[in-house]
Write an enzyme that holds these catalytic residues in place. Structure first.
Site, PDB file in Angstrom:
ATOM      1  N   GLU A   1     -24.428  65.706   0.189  1.00 44.97           N
ATOM      2  CA  GLU A   1     -25.834  66.124   0.230  1.00 44.97           C
ATOM      3  C   GLU A   1     -26.467  66.133  -1.160  1.00 44.97           C
ATOM      4  O   GLU A   1     -27.515  66.748  -1.372  1.00 44.97           O
ATOM      5  CB  GLU A   1     -25.979  67.512   0.873  1.00 44.97           C
ATOM      6  CG  GLU A   1     -25.135  67.744   2.111  1.00 44.97           C
ATOM      7  CD  GLU A   1     -25.468  66.829   3.274  1.00 44.97           C
ATOM      8  OE1 GLU A   1     -26.382  65.996   3.145  1.00 44.97           O
ATOM      9  OE2 GLU A   1     -24.811  66.927   4.328  1.00 44.97           O
TER      10      GLU A   1
ATOM     11  N   ARG B   1     -31.497  59.745  -8.172  1.00 52.63           N
ATOM     12  CA  ARG B   1     -32.267  58.774  -7.389  1.00 52.63           C
ATOM     13  C   ARG B   1     -33.694  58.682  -7.929  1.00 52.63           C
ATOM     14  O   ARG B   1     -34.358  59.698  -8.112  1.00 52.63           O
ATOM     15  CB  ARG B   1     -32.332  59.194  -5.925  1.00 52.63           C
ATOM     16  CG  ARG B   1     -31.062  59.092  -5.142  1.00 52.63           C
ATOM     17  CD  ARG B   1     -31.353  59.013  -3.642  1.00 52.63           C
ATOM     18  NE  ARG B   1     -32.255  60.053  -3.164  1.00 52.63           N
ATOM     19  CZ  ARG B   1     -32.965  59.965  -2.038  1.00 52.63           C
ATOM     20  NH1 ARG B   1     -32.911  58.873  -1.301  1.00 52.63           N
ATOM     21  NH2 ARG B   1     -33.744  60.960  -1.657  1.00 52.63           N
TER      22      ARG B   1
ATOM     23  N   GLY C   1     -40.509  51.178   9.619  1.00 54.23           N
ATOM     24  CA  GLY C   1     -41.549  51.486  10.580  1.00 54.23           C
ATOM     25  C   GLY C   1     -42.532  50.357  10.822  1.00 54.23           C
ATOM     26  O   GLY C   1     -43.491  50.529  11.597  1.00 54.23           O
TER      27      GLY C   1
ATOM     28  N   ASP D   1     -28.461  56.121   2.726  1.00 53.08           N
ATOM     29  CA  ASP D   1     -27.350  56.113   3.669  1.00 53.08           C
ATOM     30  C   ASP D   1     -27.072  54.673   4.104  1.00 53.08           C
ATOM     31  O   ASP D   1     -27.999  53.937   4.480  1.00 53.08           O
ATOM     32  CB  ASP D   1     -27.680  56.941   4.907  1.00 53.08           C
ATOM     33  CG  ASP D   1     -27.717  58.432   4.631  1.00 53.08           C
ATOM     34  OD1 ASP D   1     -27.051  58.869   3.678  1.00 53.08           O
ATOM     35  OD2 ASP D   1     -28.407  59.152   5.377  1.00 53.08           O
TER      36      ASP D   1
ATOM     37  N   TRP E   1     -30.452  66.983  -1.938  1.00 55.66           N
ATOM     38  CA  TRP E   1     -31.458  65.995  -1.559  1.00 55.66           C
ATOM     39  C   TRP E   1     -32.101  66.363  -0.216  1.00 55.66           C
ATOM     40  O   TRP E   1     -32.806  65.568   0.376  1.00 55.66           O
ATOM     41  CB  TRP E   1     -30.899  64.577  -1.558  1.00 55.66           C
ATOM     42  CG  TRP E   1     -29.992  64.167  -0.431  1.00 55.66           C
ATOM     43  CD1 TRP E   1     -29.281  64.942   0.428  1.00 55.66           C
ATOM     44  CD2 TRP E   1     -29.706  62.809  -0.051  1.00 55.66           C
ATOM     45  NE1 TRP E   1     -28.559  64.171   1.302  1.00 55.66           N
ATOM     46  CE2 TRP E   1     -28.798  62.855   1.026  1.00 55.66           C
ATOM     47  CE3 TRP E   1     -30.111  61.561  -0.522  1.00 55.66           C
ATOM     48  CZ2 TRP E   1     -28.297  61.709   1.649  1.00 55.66           C
ATOM     49  CZ3 TRP E   1     -29.610  60.414   0.096  1.00 55.66           C
ATOM     50  CH2 TRP E   1     -28.715  60.498   1.153  1.00 55.66           C
TER      51      TRP E   1
ATOM     52  N   ASP F   1     -22.301  68.735   7.797  1.00 52.42           N
ATOM     53  CA  ASP F   1     -23.065  68.073   8.859  1.00 52.42           C
ATOM     54  C   ASP F   1     -23.569  69.047   9.906  1.00 52.42           C
ATOM     55  O   ASP F   1     -24.658  68.856  10.462  1.00 52.42           O
ATOM     56  CB  ASP F   1     -22.189  67.018   9.537  1.00 52.42           C
ATOM     57  CG  ASP F   1     -21.782  65.925   8.583  1.00 52.42           C
ATOM     58  OD1 ASP F   1     -22.576  64.991   8.394  1.00 52.42           O
ATOM     59  OD2 ASP F   1     -20.686  66.016   8.011  1.00 52.42           O
TER      60      ASP F   1
END
Length: 490
Positions: free
Chosen positions: A182, A228, A245, A321, A373, A429
């Site tokens: 994470e 990042r 999208g 991911d 994050w 998770d």
């Protein structure tokens, strides 16, 4: 050629332990979909780069708990069956949806061929060749993907050591970097990393106050944090927008229910499933080319702005991911390949985090605040009020685990399995899924069932029993075969 700067793509491959814990809608189906639609095509892409002699193409994080599943005989058999079923589902749709059926038949046939010729002995032999050829830099991590800031320091160290040892067993070397689960950080964790031999790790951009143009040593250590670059990363995928999208891309959420195949394109954000247009591969391919060019332009503009700001070529790190590419975003692997091939021609050096260090993209030391994050870039997803029950349960598991007597002269399979169950209970998770309302009931069940099994084994062990039960549970929850509970004592 102009030196615009350096770009690092980091992919984080992770799923929780799913084998033997349900199938649909959450469970093994999740594993097999991600395996077929993301891991197979992304690894195929990397193998093609390796065959071309390309080095330092990208940084690939593979969590130990995912690697354990991708090597597990039960999961390997399960994927093979799933791929065969995919092909049968394509056949079943041939009369109603002939174009879709033909595409899905070709895709399933390709996947079966890749699996049967490259993956039948698991992921580790494939991954090891990519690491040995320096095509990728591998990032490891703690064993079962815990939210490290909420772990007792002794458990944090044990989990990290167990994860690194497991990766070394699978690929023959210990990763020098990790993807911190994470991207979570608490002050002082850099010293844990240094003691474990970890040289670099990932945080989110705000953890470095947005100054992500270089890696930064943390505190008084020489462990380097890379952040990042959200301006670039969010171009692909953010909480609200991103390329997947686009109306031309295949819609993830719309199914042909008799076959389970996905026949539609996104069409529009507010278009009902019944009104979505049929998927058109040519339109999608045009969108891939357009978005790859846009991303390269975004990287170049960002690097030029950073060069003007810092007076020298700088670094952009984009991290995602792995499951985005192919599973969530059907066209993602094609986009990924296009970007990695276009960037060098635009004057951008493509490398790994290791390569960024070697190129000197390391700045001044920095103090990193508590961060992640997740939503708010703090810890609220994993310790907020919606998951108060999970936080309390995890604290109780930790107390009992720290009190476990593991001082024996030889390995105790009951203690080993108890520790496995505890680590699975402490996975980050479960809290994430509850906070995000994504299969929350399943997540709570998983946290509870592993905690219950842990306590059951501890009680049986105190009574001088438990070997049969531990062996039974290991058939279900058996990752990390070399895990030794005695390591908790040190």
């Amino acid at each position: 050629m102009t030196n615009e700067g350096t770009f690092c793509l980091v992919l984080h491959s992770h799923l929780p332990w799913l084998a033997h814990h349900g199938a649909w809608p959450v469970g093994e189906e999740w594993l097999y979909q991600a395996w077929a639609h993301s891991y197979l095509p992304v690894v195929d892409l990397l193998e093609r780069f390796a065959a071309e002699g390309r080095e330092d193409v990208l940084t690939l994080g593979v969590t130990p708990i995912l690697a354990a599943q991708l090597d597990d005989p039960y999961s390997l058999r399960g994927l093979h069956d799933w791929l065969g079923n995919w092909q049968l589902r394509a056949h079943s749709a041939s009369f109603r949806l002939p174009d879709l059926a033909a595409r899905e038949h070709r895709a399933s046939a390709w996947s079966l061929d890749r699996f049967e010729t490259r993956w039948r002995h698991g992921f580790s032999p494939v991954l090891r060749s990519l690491v040995d050829s320096r095509t990728v830099e591998l990032l490891g991590g703690p064993a079962a993907h815990p939210f490290q800031p909420l772990l007792h320091p002794r458990l944090r160290a044990f989990s990290l050591r167990a994860g690194l040892d497991d990766t070394a067993l699978r690929i023959g070397s210990t990763p020098a970097g990790i993807w911190a689960p994470e991207c979570a950080y608490a002050p002082g964790m850099e010293h844990d990393y240094a003691r474990a031999g970890v040289r670099r790790f990932l945080v989110d951009g705000p953890s470095l106050r947005g100054d992500t143009a270089a890696g930064r040593p943390v505190g008084t250590s020489d462990v380097v944090a890379f952040g990042r670059d959200l301006e670039v990363s969010y171009r692909v995928w953010s909480p609200k927008v991103g390329y997947p999208g686009d109306p031309a891309y295949r819609d993830f959420h719309t199914y042909d229910h008799p076959s389970g195949l996905k026949p539609s394109r996104v069409t529009g954000k507010k278009v009902e499933p019944a009104d979505k247009r049929p998927y058109d591969p040519d339109l999608a391919a045009d969108a891939v080319r357009r978005h790859a060019a846009d991303f390269v332009d975004t990287v170049v503009r960002r690097l030029r702005a950073l060069k003007e700001q810092h007076g020298k070529p700088s670094l952009v790190v984009a991290a995602y991911d792995t499951e985005l590419y192919g599973h969530w975003w059907h066209e993602g692997p094609a986009w990924l390949e296009a970007v990695l091939r276009l960037l060098p021609g635009a004057g951008v050096r493509v490398t790994t985090l290791r390569g960024a260090v070697e190129a000197g993209h390391v700045g001044a030391p920095v103090d990193v605040p508590p961060s992640s994050w997740g939503s708010g870039k703090d810890w609220q997803v994993w310790n907020g009020p919606r998951v108060a029950d999970i936080v309390q349960g995890n604290a109780e598991v930790q107390r009992e685990l720290l009190a476990l007597d593991v001082s024996g002269a030889v390995r105790d399979p009951v203690a080993d399995q108890a520790v496995r169950e505890a680590l699975l209970a402490l996975s980050s998770d479960w809290a994430f899924m509850v906070t995000k309302d994504s299969a929350a009931d399943y997540a709570r069940y998983r946290a509870e069932v592993h905690a219950d099994r842990f306590r059951e084994l501890v009680a049986l062990r105190r009574a001088g029993r438990g070997h049969d039960r531990a062996a039974e549970l290991r058939l279900v929850d058996g990752p990390f075969g070399r895990l030794d509970a005695r390591g908790l004592a040190s």
